[in-house]
Write an enzyme that holds these catalytic residues in place. Structure first.
Site, mmCIF file in Angstrom:
data_model
loop_
_atom_site.group_PDB
_atom_site.id
_atom_site.type_symbol
_atom_site.label_atom_id
_atom_site.label_comp_id
_atom_site.label_asym_id
_atom_site.label_seq_id
_atom_site.Cartn_x
_atom_site.Cartn_y
_atom_site.Cartn_z
ATOM 1 N N ALA A 70 39.136 34.696 40.682
ATOM 2 C CA ALA A 70 40.015 34.570 39.612
ATOM 3 C C ALA A 70 39.172 34.703 38.329
ATOM 4 C CB ALA A 70 40.492 32.961 39.416
ATOM 5 N N ALA A 71 37.893 34.797 38.281
ATOM 6 C CA ALA A 71 37.054 34.655 36.969
ATOM 7 C C ALA A 71 36.594 36.293 36.985
ATOM 8 C CB ALA A 71 35.901 34.101 36.814
ATOM 9 N N GLY A 72 37.081 37.106 37.856
ATOM 10 C CA GLY A 72 36.371 38.491 37.997
ATOM 11 C C GLY A 72 37.360 39.433 37.333
ATOM 12 N N GLN A 73 37.050 40.701 37.364
ATOM 13 C CA GLN A 73 37.821 41.695 36.535
ATOM 14 C C GLN A 73 39.358 42.040 37.207
ATOM 15 O OE1 GLN A 73 36.875 45.698 36.159
ATOM 16 N NE2 GLN A 73 35.980 45.643 38.174
ATOM 17 N N ARG A 119 32.373 51.602 50.800
ATOM 18 C CA ARG A 119 32.790 50.054 50.833
ATOM 19 C C ARG A 119 32.445 49.359 51.846
ATOM 20 N NH1 ARG A 119 37.444 53.529 49.842
ATOM 21 N NH2 ARG A 119 38.202 53.283 47.514
ATOM 22 N N GLN A 130 37.525 31.425 54.713
ATOM 23 C CA GLN A 130 39.032 31.221 53.650
ATOM 24 C C GLN A 130 40.138 31.489 54.962
ATOM 25 O OE1 GLN A 130 38.755 33.949 50.485
ATOM 26 N NE2 GLN A 130 37.052 32.658 49.401
ATOM 27 N N VAL A 149 42.502 41.817 48.955
ATOM 28 C CA VAL A 149 41.965 42.916 48.225
ATOM 29 C C VAL A 149 40.415 43.122 48.245
ATOM 30 C CG1 VAL A 149 42.056 43.598 45.824
ATOM 31 C CG2 VAL A 149 43.943 42.572 46.689
ATOM 32 N N ASN A 190 36.811 44.280 49.071
ATOM 33 C CA ASN A 190 36.688 45.167 50.200
ATOM 34 C C ASN A 190 35.241 44.879 51.050
ATOM 35 O OD1 ASN A 190 38.052 47.432 49.802
ATOM 36 N ND2 ASN A 190 37.138 47.626 47.614
ATOM 37 N N ASP A 210 46.097 53.100 47.336
ATOM 38 C CA ASP A 210 46.170 54.400 47.707
ATOM 39 C C ASP A 210 47.341 54.864 47.821
ATOM 40 O OD1 ASP A 210 43.135 54.009 48.423
ATOM 41 O OD2 ASP A 210 44.128 52.468 49.958
ATOM 42 N N HIS A 266 41.448 51.384 54.218
ATOM 43 C CA HIS A 266 40.985 51.871 52.538
ATOM 44 C C HIS A 266 39.491 52.324 52.600
ATOM 45 C CE1 HIS A 266 41.300 51.366 48.561
ATOM 46 N NE2 HIS A 266 40.358 50.214 48.357
#
Ligand code: NAD
Ligand code: LMR
Length: 328
Positions: free
Chosen positions: A13-16, A99, A113, A130, A132, A163, A191
């Site tokens: 949650a704190a990421g970009q 990736r 998780q 989401v 990778n 994509d 992906h």
């Protein structure tokens, strides 16, 4: 507020990506303008202070639909009673990396998780990975969840919507038509650069886009590599991996899954054996969504060119699954 709030857990949650994603969920773009949400944020201990900053900003938006928000570093707390889990938290790649090289650093996150979700979330939880490599991380989370039971194994997805959206945008530009007039795009497989962006079935106003474009060299030499390598091109240009477009794709994936759509959408879903893809492999398929569930579009012709592409991306996913065997 008449509807019961939907609990949405978001990791990283704190990421970009989190910074683009959370505000759109809270504003109602993902689940509808009449659907209250409770955001349950997960990030590492060292990111808790930044999470509090994001919460302060969410408060400052005074979103009418935001019925609650908290941050924690404990997965069991974050996933408690969650209806939707967006698993974003993972390391992004840097310039020159593939990736799949992230499997070693990120794979282990998803065993923990997946198990925690299966133990603590709602039984009907919808999960979108989401982080990778998204397909194989979703595969890991799903396998861990299956060991626990309780949740629906069909509801563990990997994200290929970015994509799909990239392919739509590029084909619309080539055909000189508005992007929202295009129907029936498909992106098959992983992906990764092996994905197969397939515009053979695309239509505009009922007309075939492929016959409109009529340029096989463009498909092979421009379109395929451009979609497949778009993530790397963004890293090269921005010095950071895509974030706003990735958050948008996650919003689109969940919105269409929950609220339904009248078009095909690409989802990385556990194969049910369709198109010869072995069961359980998380594979990008064209899907249709209705009443909160999805089904893989059936009966599409797979010509020799397409079969070769499908085989290649499947082989890569099988190799990735083999590489993470020890985590399962
Ligand atoms: P970022 O580095 O800005 O943020 C990642 C966040 O995850 C950080 O706040 C970090 O502390 C947190 N995190 C790390 N491990 C965690 C864990 N175990 N539990 C909870 N949180 C954890 O990265 P970003 O740009 O937001 O990208 C996140 C991931 O999404 C990357 O793996 C990136 O490659 C991937 N991504 C996928 C797509 C896609 O189309 N599938 C598109 C773009 C980015
Ligand atoms: C993307 O496709 O933009 C993301 O998966 C980030 C990356 O590493 O390419």
């Amino acid at each position: 507020m008449s509807k019961t709030p939907v609990r949405v857990a978001v990791t990283g949650a704190a990421g970009q990506i989190g910074y683009s994603l959370l505000f759109r969920i809270a504003s109602g773009e993902m689940l509808g303008k009449d659907q209250p949400v409770i955001l349950q944020l997960l990030d590492l201990p060292q990111a808790q202070k930044a999470c509090q900053g994001v919460i302060m900003e969410l408060d400052d938006c005074a979103f009418p639909l935001l019925a609650g928000v908290f941050a924690t570093d404990d997965p069991d707390t974050a996933f408690k009673d969650a209806d939707i889990c967006l698993l974003v938290g993972a390391r992004p790649r840097g310039p020159g990396m593939e990736r799949s090289e992230l499997l070693n650093v990120n794979g282990a996150i998803f065993t923990v998780q997946g198990k925690s979700i299966a133990e603590h979330a709602k039984e009907g939880v919808k999960v979108l990975v989401v982080g990778n490599p998204a397909n194989t991380n979703a595969y890991i989370a799903r396998q861990a969840a299956i060991k626990v039971g309780r949740t629906n194994p069909a509801n563990y997805h990997g994200m290929l919507r970015l994509d799909h959206n990239r392919a739509l945008s590029m084909v619309a530009a080539k055909a000189g038509r508005p992007v929202d007039s295009l129907r029936k795009m498909a992106v098959w497989g992983n992906h990764s650069p092996t994905m197969y962006a397939d515009y053979r079935f695309c239509t505009v106003d009922g007309q075939s886009v492929k016959s409109m474009i009529n340029d096989e060299a463009w498909n092979n030499d421009v379109f395929q590599p451009a979609v497949a390598k778009r993530g790397a091109a963004i890293i090269e240009a921005r010095g950071l991996s895509s974030a706003a477009s990735a958050a948008n794709a996650a919003v689109c994936h969940i919105r269409d899954w929950v609220l339904g759509t009248d078009d095909w959408v690409t989802m990385g879903v556990p194969s049910d054996g369709s198109y010869g893809i072995p069961e359980g492999i998380i594979f990008g398929f064209p899907c249709e969504c209705k009443n909160g569930s999805y089904k893989i579009v059936q009966g599409l012709e797979i010509d020799a060119y397409s079969q070769e592409k499908l085989n290649k991306t499947l082989k890569e996913l099988q190799d990735e699954a083999e590489a993470v065997k020890s985590l399962l």
